[in-house]
Design a protein around this motif. Structure first.
Motif, short mmCIF file in Angstrom:
data_model
loop_
_atom_site.label_atom_id
_atom_site.label_comp_id
_atom_site.label_asym_id
_atom_site.label_seq_id
_atom_site.Cartn_x
_atom_site.Cartn_y
_atom_site.Cartn_z
N HIS A 1 0.72 -1.12 0.11
CA HIS A 1 -0.01 0.06 0.05
C HIS A 1 0.96 1.20 -0.11
CE1 HIS A 1 -3.59 -2.13 0.42
NE2 HIS A 1 -3.23 -2.73 1.61
N ARG B 1 -12.13 -13.60 5.90
CA ARG B 1 -12.43 -12.46 5.23
C ARG B 1 -14.01 -12.19 5.48
NH1 ARG B 1 -8.28 -8.64 3.71
NH2 ARG B 1 -10.11 -7.79 2.93
N ASP C 1 -5.21 -11.82 2.59
CA ASP C 1 -6.10 -11.78 1.14
C ASP C 1 -5.68 -13.06 0.45
OD1 ASP C 1 -3.72 -10.86 0.10
OD2 ASP C 1 -4.52 -8.88 -0.44
MG MG Z 1 -5.69 -6.26 2.69
#
Ligand code: MG
Ligand code: ADP
Length: 143
Positions: free
Chosen positions: A53, A86, A119
């Motif tokens: 990120h 998730r 993820d």
């Molecule tokens: Mg993530």
């Protein structure tokens, strides 16, 4: 391998005294705790963890938040762990998270969203090794 994922109870979870409630919800959903510790991330460690990120506008705020206090990384095991976890935590933005999910129940904002979940299987393996050494994992239960 599709039976492992990394959770982090983030600094807001620890500050709000929600460690027990969130772990109870995780275990009630069928996840086994394989390894767990409490750590205060250094800036370097947080930047490494969220490297993916680094170009995002929220990156500096994310690092400040993740280093603002202790957090609790947890290696979890369950069939279909990444996807099921998730689902259990809900969408990144708690206002968009499904009813009953951990983020819907406890998160204050898209940034301060209580919990991390890997993820993908590939990232789960990398992320578990970010917090737990191979020796620790082996010593604990032959991970
Ligand atoms: Mg993530
Ligand atoms: P997730 O944690 O659901 O996988 P991302 O990987 O996209 O979400 O983002 C990592 C973390 O960065 C989020 O959990 C949240 O703490 C923070 N974050 C993501 N998007 C934003 C945003 N738009 N504004 C502020 N913080 C954000």
């Amino acid at each position: 391998m599709n039976n492992k994922t990394l959770a982090i109870l983030k600094p807001d979870c620890v500050k709000k005294n929600l460690i027990g409630k969130v772990i109870t919800q995780i275990q009630s959903a069928g996840f086994k705790v394989s390894a767990l510790k409490m750590v205060k991330l250094t800036e370097d460690s947080a930047k490494g963890f969220y490297e993916i990120h680094k170009e995002r506008p929220f990156f500096n705020d994310l690092i400040a938040y993740m280093t603002s206090g202790p957090c609790v990384p947890i290696a979890l095991e369950k069939e279909n762990a990444v996807e099921d976890f998730r689902k259990l935590i809900g969408a990144t933005d708690p206002t968009k998270a499904a009813e009953g999910t951990i983020r819907k129940l406890y998160a204050d904002s898209i940034q301060e969203n209580i919990v991390h979940g890997s993820d993908s299987d590939e990232n789960a393996a990398k992320e578990i090794l970010h917090f737990f050494s191979r020796k620790e994992l082996l010593d604990i239960n032959g991970f």
